[in-house]
Design an enzyme around this catalytic site. Structure first.
Site, PDB file in Angstrom:
ATOM      1  N   GLN A   1      42.225  39.203  44.892  1.00 57.18           N
ATOM      2  CA  GLN A   1      40.668  38.936  45.108  1.00 57.18           C
ATOM      3  C   GLN A   1      40.312  39.207  46.652  1.00 57.18           C
ATOM      4  OE1 GLN A   1      38.730  38.746  42.182  1.00 57.18           O
ATOM      5  NE2 GLN A   1      37.047  39.252  43.605  1.00 57.18           N
TER       6      GLN A   1
ATOM      7  N   LYS B   1      37.981  36.715  34.966  1.00 60.37           N
ATOM      8  CA  LYS B   1      39.083  37.458  34.938  1.00 60.37           C
ATOM      9  C   LYS B   1      39.951  36.653  33.951  1.00 60.37           C
ATOM     10  CE  LYS B   1      38.387  40.536  38.986  1.00 60.37           C
ATOM     11  NZ  LYS B   1      38.550  40.827  40.242  1.00 60.37           N
TER      12      LYS B   1
ATOM     13  N   ASP C   1      44.081  47.380  40.192  1.00 59.92           N
ATOM     14  CA  ASP C   1      42.634  47.412  40.680  1.00 59.92           C
ATOM     15  C   ASP C   1      42.702  49.089  41.109  1.00 59.92           C
ATOM     16  OD1 ASP C   1      40.813  45.412  40.718  1.00 59.92           O
ATOM     17  OD2 ASP C   1      41.869  44.376  42.619  1.00 59.92           O
TER      18      ASP C   1
END
Length: 281
Positions: free
Chosen positions: A96, A52, A119
């Site tokens: 995460q 990322k 997300d």
């Protein structure tokens, strides 16, 4: 002969488009910034976080990295999220997963402001998707839609079957296919006569979480098969939810594992960061 849907190539094209958009935005004095939080040292999570960061660097958006020790308390993590919610220079916040067992994942995800939830997991964004309002969309299902569209595969009017009903892939996948005017059936562990249903699919999306679960008996001739799964087989090789060798000879198009859906997830995360919740700059 089947069409191999190349997620690596398509994700590269998307990242190049986003890089150009980010440069244009910078020229107007607008800069995006993604904050990535990792708790603990799970090796797979570490790889995802590094990927990322690399993607942010390539596209030209700032990234902030918070690598917290395994023993970080829930309140400490919530305090950090509250601080990032309030920062005007941070546009996206990503925690995460998975988190250590002593932290309530749901509570953490709910704490992220919906307008920074790149997300697409927050109930506000899920609700927006279900009623057709602008909002962040879960990255993997959004990536599948781009794979289909950019491969010239028509969704409208076709019979689409989604294998799996998770909040992260199965449910948003079904809603996105509906939004593209597909006729959608969702199958799961309690579905009866599963193969009879999957054999009706013009487009079959496998997100069942079981290695090589879908074999040639599940698909009809000429179907399009999208494999969302990622596992290691008995020999340690990467494989998906689809038994590629058994399914490929029957289909018109299929994604490989690796190199299919996987690269698209980070590309769509970057799209969420650059384009914002309403898909504009």
């Amino acid at each position: 002969m089947y069409q191999l849907i190349d997620g690596k190539k398509i994700s590269g094209e998307i990242k190049d488009e986003l890089r150009e958009k980010a440069a244009q935005m910078k020229a107007r004095g607008v800069e995006r910034c993604l904050a990535v939080i990792q708790v603990g040292s799970d090796p797979a999570s570490g790889v995802y976080v590094r990927n990322k960061k690399k993607a942010c660097e390539y596209i030209g958006i700032r990234s902030l990295s918070y690598e917290l020790p395994e023993e970080t308390g829930q309140e400490q993590l919530l305090d950090l999220i509250r601080e990032l919610n309030q920062r005007s220079d941070v546009n996206g916040i990503l925690v995460q997963l998975p988190l250590p067992g002593h932290i309530d994942e749901e509570k953490i995800l709910l704490a992220i402001a919906p307008e920074k939830d790149v997300d697409g997991f927050h109930p506000v964004n899920v609700g927006n998707l279900s009623i057709g309002r602008p909002g962040y969309v879960s990255c993997t299902p959004a990536g599948v839609i781009q794979l289909l569209k950019r491969s010239g595969i028509k969704i409208e009017g076709r019979e689409c079957v989604v294998l799996g009903r998770s909040n992260i892939v199965g449910k948003p996948m079904a809603m996105l296919l509906l939004r593209e005017n597909g006729t959608v059936t969702v199958c799961h562990s309690r579905t009866r006569n599963l193969k009879d249903i999957t054999r009706r699919a013009d487009i079959l999306v496998a997100a069942v979480g079981k290695p090589k679960f879908v074999n040639g008996d599940f698909v009809k001739e000429g179907a399009v098969v999208i494999d969302v799964g990622i596992h290691r087989d008995g020999e340690g090789k990467l494989c998906g939810d689809v038994d590629f060798d058994s399914v490929a000879p029957k289909v018109s198009a299929i994604t490989p594992v690796p190199g299919g859906v996987g690269p698209m997830t980070i590309a769509m995360l970057m799209a969420n960061c650059v384009e914002g919740a309403d898909g504009t700059q």
